[in-house]
Write an enzyme that holds these catalytic residues in place. Structure first.
Site, PDB file in Angstrom:
ATOM      1  N   PHE A  17     -19.476   8.285  -1.139  1.00  0.00           N
ATOM      2  CA  PHE A  17     -19.907   8.194  -2.533  1.00  0.00           C
ATOM      3  C   PHE A  17     -18.684   8.349  -3.410  1.00  0.00           C
ATOM      4  O   PHE A  17     -18.529   9.295  -4.172  1.00  0.00           O
ATOM      5  CB  PHE A  17     -21.012   9.202  -2.913  1.00  0.00           C
ATOM      6  N   GLY A  18     -17.779   7.370  -3.285  1.00  0.00           N
ATOM      7  CA  GLY A  18     -16.549   7.374  -4.057  1.00  0.00           C
ATOM      8  C   GLY A  18     -16.555   6.212  -5.029  1.00  0.00           C
ATOM      9  O   GLY A  18     -17.614   5.694  -5.402  1.00  0.00           O
ATOM     10  N   ASN A  19     -15.341   5.786  -5.401  1.00  0.00           N
ATOM     11  CA  ASN A  19     -15.190   4.719  -6.398  1.00  0.00           C
ATOM     12  C   ASN A  19     -15.952   3.461  -6.016  1.00  0.00           C
ATOM     13  O   ASN A  19     -16.553   2.809  -6.859  1.00  0.00           O
ATOM     14  CB  ASN A  19     -13.705   4.352  -6.537  1.00  0.00           C
ATOM     15  N   VAL A  20     -15.896   3.113  -4.734  1.00  0.00           N
ATOM     16  CA  VAL A  20     -16.514   1.858  -4.315  1.00  0.00           C
ATOM     17  C   VAL A  20     -18.032   2.018  -4.215  1.00  0.00           C
ATOM     18  O   VAL A  20     -18.808   1.206  -4.731  1.00  0.00           O
ATOM     19  CB  VAL A  20     -15.944   1.405  -2.949  1.00  0.00           C
ATOM     20  N   LYS A  67       0.866  -1.183   0.000  1.00  0.00           N
ATOM     21  CA  LYS A  67       0.000   0.000   0.000  1.00  0.00           C
ATOM     22  C   LYS A  67       0.897   1.225   0.000  1.00  0.00           C
ATOM     23  O   LYS A  67       2.053   1.150   0.426  1.00  0.00           O
ATOM     24  CB  LYS A  67      -0.886   0.006   1.258  1.00  0.00           C
ATOM     25  N   ASP A  81      -6.901   4.357  -4.741  1.00  0.00           N
ATOM     26  CA  ASP A  81      -7.610   4.165  -3.460  1.00  0.00           C
ATOM     27  C   ASP A  81      -8.259   5.518  -3.194  1.00  0.00           C
ATOM     28  O   ASP A  81      -8.485   6.293  -4.146  1.00  0.00           O
ATOM     29  CB  ASP A  81      -6.625   3.749  -2.352  1.00  0.00           C
ATOM     30  N   TRP A  91     -20.233   4.122  -5.569  1.00  0.00           N
ATOM     31  CA  TRP A  91     -21.105   4.292  -6.740  1.00  0.00           C
ATOM     32  C   TRP A  91     -21.292   2.989  -7.499  1.00  0.00           C
ATOM     33  O   TRP A  91     -22.386   2.673  -7.969  1.00  0.00           O
ATOM     34  CB  TRP A  91     -20.694   5.469  -7.640  1.00  0.00           C
TER      35      TRP A  91
HETATM   36  P1  NDP Z   1     -12.982   7.626  -2.748  1.00  0.00           P
HETATM   37  O1  NDP Z   1     -12.024   8.701  -2.365  1.00  0.00           O
HETATM   38  O2  NDP Z   1     -13.334   7.480  -4.173  1.00  0.00           O
HETATM   39  O3  NDP Z   1     -14.329   7.775  -1.908  1.00  0.00           O
HETATM   40  C1  NDP Z   1     -14.374   7.836  -0.515  1.00  0.00           C
HETATM   41  C2  NDP Z   1     -15.750   8.369  -0.156  1.00  0.00           C
HETATM   42  O4  NDP Z   1     -15.942   8.313   1.241  1.00  0.00           O
HETATM   43  C3  NDP Z   1     -15.962   9.809  -0.576  1.00  0.00           C
HETATM   44  O5  NDP Z   1     -17.295   9.959  -0.972  1.00  0.00           O
HETATM   45  C4  NDP Z   1     -15.655  10.569   0.727  1.00  0.00           C
HETATM   46  O6  NDP Z   1     -16.294  11.816   0.790  1.00  0.00           O
HETATM   47  C5  NDP Z   1     -16.239   9.622   1.735  1.00  0.00           C
HETATM   48  N1  NDP Z   1     -15.644   9.764   3.052  1.00  0.00           N
HETATM   49  C6  NDP Z   1     -14.366   9.960   3.393  1.00  0.00           C
HETATM   50  N2  NDP Z   1     -14.216  10.018   4.729  1.00  0.00           N
HETATM   51  C7  NDP Z   1     -15.455   9.817   5.232  1.00  0.00           C
HETATM   52  C8  NDP Z   1     -15.975   9.758   6.550  1.00  0.00           C
HETATM   53  N3  NDP Z   1     -15.185   9.903   7.620  1.00  0.00           N
HETATM   54  N4  NDP Z   1     -17.302   9.522   6.696  1.00  0.00           N
HETATM   55  C9  NDP Z   1     -18.103   9.358   5.626  1.00  0.00           C
HETATM   56  N5  NDP Z   1     -17.663   9.427   4.349  1.00  0.00           N
HETATM   57  C10 NDP Z   1     -16.365   9.652   4.172  1.00  0.00           C
HETATM   58  O7  NDP Z   1     -12.379   6.262  -2.176  1.00  0.00           O
HETATM   59  P2  NDP Z   1     -12.705   4.767  -2.601  1.00  0.00           P
HETATM   60  O8  NDP Z   1     -14.138   4.634  -2.911  1.00  0.00           O
HETATM   61  O9  NDP Z   1     -11.689   4.340  -3.578  1.00  0.00           O
HETATM   62  O10 NDP Z   1     -12.366   3.988  -1.251  1.00  0.00           O
HETATM   63  C11 NDP Z   1     -13.317   3.831  -0.204  1.00  0.00           C
HETATM   64  C12 NDP Z   1     -12.890   2.679   0.693  1.00  0.00           C
HETATM   65  O11 NDP Z   1     -12.798   1.480  -0.083  1.00  0.00           O
HETATM   66  C13 NDP Z   1     -11.510   2.829   1.352  1.00  0.00           C
HETATM   67  O12 NDP Z   1     -11.535   2.160   2.593  1.00  0.00           O
HETATM   68  C14 NDP Z   1     -10.588   2.075   0.385  1.00  0.00           C
HETATM   69  O13 NDP Z   1      -9.406   1.625   1.016  1.00  0.00           O
HETATM   70  C15 NDP Z   1     -11.500   0.898   0.023  1.00  0.00           C
HETATM   71  N6  NDP Z   1     -11.160   0.207  -1.208  1.00  0.00           N
HETATM   72  C16 NDP Z   1     -11.091   0.880  -2.412  1.00  0.00           C
HETATM   73  C17 NDP Z   1     -10.822   0.177  -3.561  1.00  0.00           C
HETATM   74  C18 NDP Z   1     -10.867   0.818  -4.919  1.00  0.00           C
HETATM   75  O14 NDP Z   1     -10.792   0.079  -5.908  1.00  0.00           O
HETATM   76  N7  NDP Z   1     -10.989   2.115  -5.031  1.00  0.00           N
HETATM   77  C19 NDP Z   1     -10.499  -1.258  -3.530  1.00  0.00           C
HETATM   78  C20 NDP Z   1     -10.668  -1.873  -2.237  1.00  0.00           C
HETATM   79  C21 NDP Z   1     -10.966  -1.139  -1.137  1.00  0.00           C
HETATM   80  P3  NDP Z   1     -15.495  13.134   0.343  1.00  0.00           P
HETATM   81  O15 NDP Z   1     -15.104  12.904  -1.076  1.00  0.00           O
HETATM   82  O16 NDP Z   1     -16.487  14.214   0.533  1.00  0.00           O
HETATM   83  O17 NDP Z   1     -14.305  13.205   1.265  1.00  0.00           O
END
Ligand code: NDP
Length: 446
Positions: free
Chosen positions: A237-240, A125, A165, A242
């Site tokens: 509402f990030g990569n995972v 990582k 990530d 949506w």
């Molecule tokens: P993103 O940055 O795309 O999305 C993260 C989302 O979570 C954003 O909407 C963010 O909001 C929100 N967020 C961040 N902190 C908080 C909080 N304290 N409370 C509520 N919402 C929060 O990240 P990913 O979707 O890529 O990753 C999300 C999780 O999934 C992580 O734990 C990551 O390690 C895991 N993961 C990701 C993978 C991938 O392929 N991307 C693969 C495997 C695991 P805002 O943008 O407003 O900060």
């Protein structure tokens, strides 16, 4: 015999204050204790001490110039944890909270997750405390280039293949890949999550969310249930998130929540179709996405400073970040009759919350199993790059689906308790550990 307290005391002395890392190691040790003690060859080779220390950690500074010509300095890291079963593989996180403890916890988890995928990938990582929020495109490009100026020395298509990530999506991967290519004078699959026109795989952006829902589907099947007609709560509402929202909706469920660090949105009409497109547009323009949603869709409500877990839901998919679902949240979910909790994020539930789910025999599965579809599809991207071809969408999706079923089967095999309850935490940790530990035995003390 494994003495967990002794191992943890030593680890704490060596890694003071690394709360997240220590939490992740303890969970794995508690799960594997039995199988470890049944196999004295592991102790003879001192597998535990070797597996809980990273192979190496690179820490570096990243100076870059912002749009007002001021010089900024961030800190970059790469933690190469274990490569017993394949090249190091794991994402890069750009977020102000990033520190060594968080990256070591994620790298450690990644060893077992990658082992579960059935693909040959070790665990790693990396990332930086750089905050992409509010930065211009040019600033993000300059930062990514500065970051790669150091990182490229350590990575390569056969040694270490980073991906995205939190805070690292297609745009950041593009900027980093461009710089790597220039420095290394090669055009290979060194990063995954690449754009479709330059070596990326179809489905990779959606893979973690899709895979999480495929896994939850298998969990529900053990009770003769499915997604159709169910109410689903998603966080983040990030990569995972949506991808999970899209797939759950396709399977007939209604997704009613999303969240951000400042609160959550509840939309009783469901978050799907044009609403998801609207959210993705906001995200692409670097804007806050949660609050504006309620202006656009007035039936939705925003709950400041709250977690979505107080809403009544059948299936909970925490997809935001670590430790975002605590004991009280778990009690709320159980009180409201939750059937299944599948972690799309890494370690979103606190140990106390997991205890609540397990005590109440709720279907509960940890991120290292549920969200492994992301890295698995990265593995499929590496295969396509090595073969210099690209598979059609159906083929990638079918392989992803098969991998998720196979991970579920491994968890069931190693985690089913006497009363038939599947302890997915134990199942995932034991299955992931056995493969890596046996590979370490085969390869000698190195
Ligand atoms: P993103 O940055 O795309 O999305 C993260 C989302 O979570 C954003 O909407 C963010 O909001 C929100 N967020 C961040 N902190 C908080 C909080 N304290 N409370 C509520 N919402 C929060 O990240 P990913 O979707 O890529 O990753 C999300 C999780 O999934 C992580 O734990 C990551 O390690 C895991 N993961 C990701 C993978 C991938 O392929 N991307 C693969 C495997 C695991 P805002 O943008 O407003 O900060």
């Amino acid at each position: 015999m494994l003495n967990i307290e002794k191992v943890m005391n030593n680890l704490e002395k060596k890694n003071p204050g690394e709360v997240e890392f220590l939490q992740a190691v303890r969970e794995v040790l508690e799960s594997i204790e039995e199988v470890y003690n049944e196999n004295p060859q592991f102790e003879a080779a001192n597998i535990i001490e070797r597996i809980i220390d990273p192979d190496r950690v690179l820490m570096f500074k990243v100076p870059w110039v912002d749009d007002s010509s001021k010089v900024q300095v961030n800190r970059g890291f790469r933690v190469q944890f274990n490569n017993a079963i394949g090249p190091y593989k794991g994402g890069l996180r750009f977020h102000p909270s990033v520190n060594l403890s968080i990256l070591k916890f994620l790298g450690f988890e990644q060893i077992f997750k990658n082992s579960l995928t059935t693909l040959p990938m070790g665990g790693a990582k990396g990332g930086s405390d750089f905050d992409p929020k509010g930065k211009s495109n040019a600033e993000i490009m300059r930062f990514c280039q500065g970051f790669m100026l150091e990182l490229w020395k350590l990575i390569g298509p056969e040694t270490d293949v980073p991906a995205g990530d939190i805070g690292v999506g297609g745009r950041e991967i593009g900027f980093m890949y461009g710089m790597y290519k220039k420095l290394a004078s090669e055009n290979t699959g060194v990063l995954t999550g690449k754009g479709l026109n330059w070596g990326g795989s179809l489905i990779r952006p959606e893979a973690t969310g899709f895979g999480s829902v495929y896994f939850a589907q298998e969990m529900l099947k053990t009770k003769g249930l499915g997604f159709n007609g169910k109410i689903v709560g998603v966080s983040g509402f990030g990569n995972v998130a949506w991808g999970a929202a899209i797939k759950a909706t396709q399977l007939g469920a209604k997704v009613v929540t999303i969240s951000g660090p400042d609160g959550f949105v509840y939309d009783p009409d469901g978050i799907s179709g044009e609403k998801i497109n609207y959210l993705l547009e906001l995200r692409a323009s670097n804007q806050d996405i949660v609050k504006p949603y309620t202006f656009e869709f007035p039936n939705a409500q925003f709950f400041q400073g709250k977690h979505p877990w107080e809403i009544k839901m059948d299936i909970a998919l925490p997809c935001a970040t670590q430790n975002e679902l605590d004991k009280q949240d778990a009690l709320n979910l159980v009180k409201n009759g939750v059937i299944c909790v599948a972690e799309g994020a890494n370690m979103p539930s606190t140990p106390e919350a997991i205890e609540v789910f397990q005590e109440h025999k709720v279907l509960f599965a940890p991120g290292k199993a549920v969200n492994a579809g992301g890295v698995a599809t990265s593995g499929l991207e590496m295969s396509q790059n090595a073969m210099k071809l690209s598979w059609p969408i159906e083929e990638v999706d079918q392989r992803l689906h098969l991998i998720m079923k196979s991970i579920h089967e491994s968890c069931r095999k190693h985690g089913t308790e006497k009363d038939g309850y599947i302890n997915y935490v134990k199942g995932a940790n034991v299955a992931g550990f056995l493969k890596v530990a046996n590979a370490m035995l085969d390869q000698g003390v190195i």
